[in-house]
Design a protein around this motif. Structure first.
Motif, PDB file in Angstrom:
ATOM      1  N   ALA A  23       1.037  -1.299   0.059  1.00  0.00           N
ATOM      2  CA  ALA A  23      -0.114   0.156  -0.100  1.00  0.00           C
ATOM      3  C   ALA A  23       1.141   1.217  -0.037  1.00  0.00           C
ATOM      4  CB  ALA A  23      -0.899   0.124   1.078  1.00  0.00           C
ATOM      5  N   THR A  24       0.381   2.355  -0.626  1.00  0.00           N
ATOM      6  CA  THR A  24       1.170   3.696  -0.943  1.00  0.00           C
ATOM      7  C   THR A  24       0.558   4.658  -0.173  1.00  0.00           C
ATOM      8  OG1 THR A  24       2.322   2.697  -2.986  1.00  0.00           O
ATOM      9  CG2 THR A  24       2.301   5.106  -2.433  1.00  0.00           C
ATOM     10  N   GLU A  25       1.118   5.282   0.569  1.00  0.00           N
ATOM     11  CA  GLU A  25       0.448   6.461   1.371  1.00  0.00           C
ATOM     12  C   GLU A  25       1.197   7.662   0.939  1.00  0.00           C
ATOM     13  OE1 GLU A  25      -0.808   7.546   6.121  1.00  0.00           O
ATOM     14  OE2 GLU A  25      -1.005   5.257   5.321  1.00  0.00           O
ATOM     15  N   TRP A  26       0.736   8.748   0.734  1.00  0.00           N
ATOM     16  CA  TRP A  26       1.331  10.091   0.516  1.00  0.00           C
ATOM     17  C   TRP A  26       0.825  10.959   1.422  1.00  0.00           C
ATOM     18  CZ3 TRP A  26       2.250  11.724  -5.511  1.00  0.00           C
ATOM     19  CH2 TRP A  26       3.351  10.856  -5.938  1.00  0.00           C
ATOM     20  N   ASN A  27       1.749  11.911   1.823  1.00  0.00           N
ATOM     21  CA  ASN A  27       1.378  13.153   2.584  1.00  0.00           C
ATOM     22  C   ASN A  27       1.216  14.306   1.874  1.00  0.00           C
ATOM     23  OD1 ASN A  27       1.032  11.825   5.283  1.00  0.00           O
ATOM     24  ND2 ASN A  27       3.356  11.658   5.469  1.00  0.00           N
ATOM     25  N   VAL A  28       0.387  15.254   1.965  1.00  0.00           N
ATOM     26  CA  VAL A  28       0.043  16.260   0.914  1.00  0.00           C
ATOM     27  C   VAL A  28       0.022  17.653   1.602  1.00  0.00           C
ATOM     28  CG1 VAL A  28      -1.158  17.203  -0.924  1.00  0.00           C
ATOM     29  CG2 VAL A  28      -1.138  14.827  -0.622  1.00  0.00           C
ATOM     30  N   ALA A  79      10.138  15.561   2.730  1.00  0.00           N
ATOM     31  CA  ALA A  79       9.345  15.695   3.955  1.00  0.00           C
ATOM     32  C   ALA A  79       7.934  15.040   3.811  1.00  0.00           C
ATOM     33  CB  ALA A  79       9.549  17.112   4.398  1.00  0.00           C
ATOM     34  N   PHE A  80       7.513  15.454   2.409  1.00  0.00           N
ATOM     35  CA  PHE A  80       6.269  14.967   2.096  1.00  0.00           C
ATOM     36  C   PHE A  80       6.287  14.806   0.733  1.00  0.00           C
ATOM     37  CE2 PHE A  80       6.344  19.374   3.795  1.00  0.00           C
ATOM     38  CZ  PHE A  80       6.417  19.859   2.478  1.00  0.00           C
ATOM     39  N   GLU A  81       5.120  14.061  -0.209  1.00  0.00           N
ATOM     40  CA  GLU A  81       5.239  13.930  -1.386  1.00  0.00           C
ATOM     41  C   GLU A  81       4.425  14.538  -2.331  1.00  0.00           C
ATOM     42  OE1 GLU A  81       6.144  10.162   1.298  1.00  0.00           O
ATOM     43  OE2 GLU A  81       4.365  11.585   1.178  1.00  0.00           O
ATOM     44  N   MET A  82       3.600  15.505  -1.853  1.00  0.00           N
ATOM     45  CA  MET A  82       3.012  16.386  -2.766  1.00  0.00           C
ATOM     46  C   MET A  82       2.807  17.653  -1.995  1.00  0.00           C
ATOM     47  SD  MET A  82      -0.938  15.890  -4.634  1.00  0.00           S
ATOM     48  CE  MET A  82      -0.338  14.417  -5.586  1.00  0.00           C
ATOM     49  N   ALA A  83       2.702  18.872  -2.840  1.00  0.00           N
ATOM     50  CA  ALA A  83       2.485  20.140  -2.125  1.00  0.00           C
ATOM     51  C   ALA A  83       1.951  20.971  -3.025  1.00  0.00           C
ATOM     52  CB  ALA A  83       3.685  20.350  -1.480  1.00  0.00           C
ATOM     53  N   GLN A  84       1.236  22.196  -2.389  1.00  0.00           N
ATOM     54  CA  GLN A  84       0.840  22.989  -3.288  1.00  0.00           C
ATOM     55  C   GLN A  84       1.586  24.442  -2.914  1.00  0.00           C
ATOM     56  OE1 GLN A  84      -3.164  24.105  -2.339  1.00  0.00           O
ATOM     57  NE2 GLN A  84      -3.777  24.609  -4.470  1.00  0.00           N
ATOM     58  N   PHE A  85       1.940  25.216  -3.709  1.00  0.00           N
ATOM     59  CA  PHE A  85       2.767  26.575  -3.457  1.00  0.00           C
ATOM     60  C   PHE A  85       2.263  27.687  -4.470  1.00  0.00           C
ATOM     61  CE2 PHE A  85       5.911  24.389  -6.264  1.00  0.00           C
ATOM     62  CZ  PHE A  85       6.185  25.536  -7.213  1.00  0.00           C
ATOM     63  N   CYS A  86       2.725  28.766  -4.255  1.00  0.00           N
ATOM     64  CA  CYS A  86       2.553  29.810  -5.169  1.00  0.00           C
ATOM     65  C   CYS A  86       3.758  30.551  -5.318  1.00  0.00           C
ATOM     66  CB  CYS A  86       1.525  30.799  -4.452  1.00  0.00           C
ATOM     67  SG  CYS A  86      -0.015  30.105  -4.118  1.00  0.00           S
TER      68      CYS A  86
END
Length: 338
Positions: A23-28, A79-86
């Motif tokens: 199982a794959t678990e990503w932190n966003v 530190a995490f697998e996905m992120a939003q930034f501006c």
């Protein structure tokens, strides 16, 4: 018999452990609270989980993993697998994307914003730029043109912008600076406090952010047609984490982007339909600047800022003119297709 049972139990346990490992678990990492700006991330997580039977899941954290100005740094170190930034939060970290934050680009709809953003994201120079942070661009977070809310007497003439303290980032901040305003780049989560304490007189946001971060609750007026530009906010994934996905997981992720964007557009469209009602409910005056004032703003801010950006980026070895031309061509192609 006991030995046989013990062996069977151990084998079953091994299968269970193997299943857990598979199982794959990503932190966003996002920020604020769930709102129109994050709906495509929420939808993406839902779609990916559905397509993989729950074997690939995403835990979306609203500020619990990182500060919004540090999301790209967090991606770079895994530190995490996905992120939003501006992009406007740290222009030096993502200079190529700032072409999308130039003032008065002429992008009129959210669909056009998606098209120009994704065209720029696909450019090799942009991908190389983000690769420095071990980041792969996944999708944009399209926003309409920014407008400002303020207190006191409405400002409907360019001369009244002189010395106006405005929360504005990126190219929008430069545009306001060009007409004598004083921009400050406090983050979205800091904007309400900045307005409440008098650090700024006005705040430039898209409609969802005025709602989500409460600036509309302090507003006495709102500019309906200033439309100086918008901020570009990509969703990125850590390259190593993306490469580590199985083929089926990667397909589930990639194939869900378009549907997630479609969901975002529909949701944001519903918000825009309700905006006039929000203004009336909160007794906020709608201010419309005369076309002559808008023309004067464009004259001062559009061409000079664009030319300065192209010269500055070219000096850094970035194909700036090519990126700007790509935006204009994509915009033209989208409109021709419609």
């Amino acid at each position: 018999m006991n030995k046989m049972l013990t062996g069977a139990v151990m084998a079953a346990a091994s299968v269970a452990v193997a299943g857990e490992v598979a199982a794959t678990e990503w932190n966003v990492s996002v920020w604020g609270k769930r709102r129109a700006f994050t709906e495509h991330v929420e939808k993406l997580a839902e779609l990916v989980s559905e397509k993989t039977g729950g074997e690939f899941t995403m835990n979306i954290s609203y500020g619990g993993l990182s500060k919004n100005k540090e999301n790209l740094d967090g991606i770079s170190i895994g530190a995490f697998e996905m992120a939003q930034f501006c992009a406007g939060y740290h222009r030096d970290k993502n200079p190529t994307i700032t072409v999308l934050e130039l003032p008065f680009l002429g992008v009129n709809t959210l669909a056009e914003e998606v098209a120009v953003s994704h065209a720029v994201y696909a450019h090799p120079a942009v991908q190389k730029d983000l690769a420095r942070w071990n980041a792969k661009l996944l999708m944009t977070s399209p926003m309409p043109q920014y407008n400002i809310v303020g207190t006191g007497e409405p400002r409907d003439e360019l001369a009244e912008f002189k010395d106006m303290r405005v929360r504005a980032t990126g190219g929008i901040g430069k545009a306001f600076s060009a007409v004598g305003a004083v921009p400050t780049s406090v983050t979205a989560t800091e904007a309400y406090n900045a307005m409440e304490s008098g650090v700024v007189d006005t705040v430039a946001f898209a409609q969802h952010a005025h709602l989500a971060f409460g600036t509309i609750n302090r507003a006495e007026w709102w500019t309906a047609n200033l439309n100086p530009g918008t901020v570009n906010c990509p969703v990125v994934v850590n390259t190593d984490a993306y490469d580590a996905l199985s083929d089926s997981e990667r397909d589930a992720l990639d194939s869900s982007v378009s549907e997630a964007i479609d969901h975002y557009l529909a949701n944001y469209g519903a918000l825009l339909d309700k905006w006039d009602g929000v203004l009336a409910e909160k007794n906020v005056t709608k201010v419309e600047l005369a076309e002559s004032e808008l023309d004067a703003f464009r004259t001062v801010a559009a061409d000079p800022i664009r030319e300065a950006w192209i010269a500055d980026m070219t000096a850094q070895g970035i194909p700036a003119q090519e990126l700007y031309d790509l935006v204009m061509k994509t915009l033209s192609d989208v409109r021709a297709g419609n």
